[in-house]
Motif scaffolding. Sequence first.
Motif, short mmCIF file in Angstrom:
data_model
loop_
_atom_site.label_atom_id
_atom_site.label_comp_id
_atom_site.label_asym_id
_atom_site.label_seq_id
_atom_site.Cartn_x
_atom_site.Cartn_y
_atom_site.Cartn_z
N ALA A 133 -50.13 42.14 -25.91
CA ALA A 133 -51.21 42.93 -25.31
C ALA A 133 -50.70 43.50 -24.00
CB ALA A 133 -52.44 42.07 -25.07
N MET A 134 -51.34 44.59 -23.58
CA MET A 134 -50.93 45.26 -22.36
C MET A 134 -51.86 44.96 -21.19
SD MET A 134 -48.28 47.31 -21.83
CE MET A 134 -48.02 48.06 -23.45
N ASP A 135 -53.02 44.42 -21.49
CA ASP A 135 -54.05 44.30 -20.46
C ASP A 135 -54.80 42.99 -20.59
OD1 ASP A 135 -56.51 44.82 -18.86
OD2 ASP A 135 -55.63 46.82 -18.71
N GLY A 136 -54.83 42.23 -19.51
CA GLY A 136 -55.48 40.92 -19.53
C GLY A 136 -56.99 40.98 -19.68
N ILE A 137 -57.62 42.13 -19.41
CA ILE A 137 -59.07 42.20 -19.50
C ILE A 137 -59.54 42.00 -20.94
CG2 ILE A 137 -59.27 44.69 -19.84
CD1 ILE A 137 -61.51 42.39 -17.70
N VAL A 142 -40.54 48.51 -26.33
CA VAL A 142 -40.87 49.93 -26.51
C VAL A 142 -42.30 50.21 -26.05
CG1 VAL A 142 -41.23 51.75 -28.23
CG2 VAL A 142 -39.23 50.25 -28.39
N ALA A 143 -43.22 49.31 -26.40
CA ALA A 143 -44.62 49.49 -26.01
C ALA A 143 -44.77 49.52 -24.49
CB ALA A 143 -45.46 48.35 -26.59
N GLY A 144 -44.09 48.60 -23.79
CA GLY A 144 -44.16 48.58 -22.34
C GLY A 144 -43.61 49.85 -21.71
N ILE A 145 -42.52 50.35 -22.27
CA ILE A 145 -41.91 51.58 -21.75
C ILE A 145 -42.84 52.77 -21.97
CG2 ILE A 145 -40.01 53.20 -22.08
CD1 ILE A 145 -38.24 50.77 -22.75
N ILE A 146 -43.41 52.87 -23.16
CA ILE A 146 -44.34 53.97 -23.47
C ILE A 146 -45.53 53.95 -22.53
CG2 ILE A 146 -45.98 54.85 -25.19
CD1 ILE A 146 -44.01 53.96 -27.35
N ASN A 147 -46.11 52.78 -22.35
CA ASN A 147 -47.28 52.67 -21.49
C ASN A 147 -46.96 53.05 -20.05
OD1 ASN A 147 -50.13 51.53 -22.11
ND2 ASN A 147 -49.67 50.78 -20.06
N LEU A 164 -58.73 54.88 -26.22
CA LEU A 164 -59.40 54.17 -27.31
C LEU A 164 -59.02 54.75 -28.67
CD1 LEU A 164 -63.06 53.57 -26.07
CD2 LEU A 164 -61.27 51.88 -26.39
N LYS A 165 -59.03 56.07 -28.76
CA LYS A 165 -58.70 56.71 -30.02
C LYS A 165 -57.25 56.44 -30.42
CE LYS A 165 -62.56 58.70 -31.11
NZ LYS A 165 -63.27 58.29 -32.36
N ALA A 166 -56.36 56.44 -29.42
CA ALA A 166 -54.96 56.18 -29.72
C ALA A 166 -54.75 54.75 -30.20
CB ALA A 166 -54.09 56.45 -28.48
N VAL A 167 -55.38 53.79 -29.53
CA VAL A 167 -55.28 52.40 -29.96
C VAL A 167 -55.88 52.23 -31.35
CG1 VAL A 167 -56.06 50.04 -29.49
CG2 VAL A 167 -55.27 51.48 -27.62
N ASP A 168 -57.01 52.89 -31.58
CA ASP A 168 -57.66 52.83 -32.88
C ASP A 168 -56.73 53.33 -33.99
OD1 ASP A 168 -60.19 52.53 -34.49
OD2 ASP A 168 -59.83 54.65 -34.84
N PHE A 178 -53.22 63.49 -22.03
CA PHE A 178 -51.92 62.97 -22.44
C PHE A 178 -51.65 61.58 -21.86
CE2 PHE A 178 -51.36 67.42 -23.50
CZ PHE A 178 -50.68 67.33 -24.70
N GLY A 179 -52.11 61.34 -20.65
CA GLY A 179 -51.97 60.00 -20.10
C GLY A 179 -52.71 58.97 -20.93
N GLY A 180 -53.94 59.31 -21.35
CA GLY A 180 -54.72 58.40 -22.18
C GLY A 180 -54.09 58.17 -23.55
N ILE A 181 -53.63 59.25 -24.16
CA ILE A 181 -53.03 59.13 -25.50
C ILE A 181 -51.75 58.29 -25.45
CG2 ILE A 181 -51.86 60.41 -27.33
CD1 ILE A 181 -53.85 62.70 -26.81
N ILE A 182 -50.88 58.59 -24.50
CA ILE A 182 -49.59 57.90 -24.43
C ILE A 182 -49.78 56.42 -24.08
CG2 ILE A 182 -47.38 57.76 -23.20
CD1 ILE A 182 -47.56 60.85 -22.91
N SER A 183 -50.61 56.15 -23.08
CA SER A 183 -50.84 54.75 -22.73
C SER A 183 -51.54 54.01 -23.87
CB SER A 183 -51.65 54.63 -21.44
OG SER A 183 -52.96 55.16 -21.60
N GLY A 184 -52.41 54.71 -24.60
CA GLY A 184 -53.07 54.11 -25.76
C GLY A 184 -52.09 53.77 -26.87
N ILE A 185 -51.11 54.64 -27.07
CA ILE A 185 -50.07 54.35 -28.07
C ILE A 185 -49.29 53.10 -27.66
CG2 ILE A 185 -47.89 55.20 -29.05
CD1 ILE A 185 -49.11 58.02 -28.95
N GLY A 186 -48.98 53.00 -26.36
CA GLY A 186 -48.27 51.81 -25.89
C GLY A 186 -49.09 50.55 -26.08
N SER A 187 -50.37 50.61 -25.72
CA SER A 187 -51.24 49.44 -25.86
C SER A 187 -51.41 49.07 -27.33
CB SER A 187 -52.61 49.72 -25.23
OG SER A 187 -52.49 49.92 -23.85
N GLY A 188 -51.60 50.07 -28.18
CA GLY A 188 -51.76 49.81 -29.61
C GLY A 188 -50.52 49.20 -30.23
#
Length: 288
Positions: free
Chosen positions: A140-144, A18-23, A195-199, A122-132
């Motif tokens: 995790a969604m990002d190797g960095i 689900v996280a991958g799809i959301i992101n 950041l806020k979404a992941v938080d 909205f791109g930031g919020i949605i991708s943040g929800i996926g990453s969170g």
Amino acid sequence: MKKFREKFKLRNFLMLTVAGIINAFGITCFLNPVNLYDSGISGTSMLLAQVTPLSLSIFLVILNIPLFLYGLKKQGLTFTVNAIYTVVIYSAMAWLITDVLPIDVSIASPLAEQDLLLCALFGGIISGIGSGTAIRFGGAMDGIEVMAVVFAKKLGITVGTFVMIYNIILYIIAGVLINSWILPLYSIITYAMGLKAVDFIVDGLDRAKCAMIVTTSPDDICKVLSDVFECGATRVEAKGGYSGAEKTIVYFVVNRFQITRMRNVVHEVDPTAFITISDVADVFKANN
């Protein structure tokens, strides 16, 4: 077999899917169509996809997976498998949306059209929800961020600072390559919203976590924590308030990726250990 099931739970893989799809939805339907950039390796992949013939989904795989494998020793097998699985789902879904499904994301967002502010928000919020969500369920969604966990301590900075510096450099490079600063500046809004979404999802992006472990096997607990995480723990002698039994509190600081692994290794040694987790705003290490 039982230990394998405990490490790799079906529920976690479902939520990582689900996280991958959301992101992928947030990136391909809001950011990529208007050339805004996500943070970290995802943003790097988007920039490279713009200036090379290769697609976003290919860069997501070839840049992320080596980083997760590099951090295998530090983060453990379970996290590495979960993270690679999440990135594969993210990459596959991004490919489906951009190249297979009948959705036109080539020149504009199908929902926000070419409104850069809406796409950034909205791109930031949605991708943040996926990453969170990925982080919450052991991936995790990002190797960095894995690289940040590996190198931030050596550089004397926090994980969040490491990621921020990387993203600032990324946005500067993007501005130079495209000869415009409008999209990189809007991408900062994307980064902030992410950041806020992941938080919100995981209750803290770059904060360390303090684990207080009440146990009757402090020697074994300290040894296994030292062996697994390659750092020390602090012991505080205590007495049970009700039973009056002699106990020890082991104080241990971990990052958010390590909480599940820490809990598992502690309970393998002492199944009755009582563990509390709390946020740590700052960690200061004395200079030798």
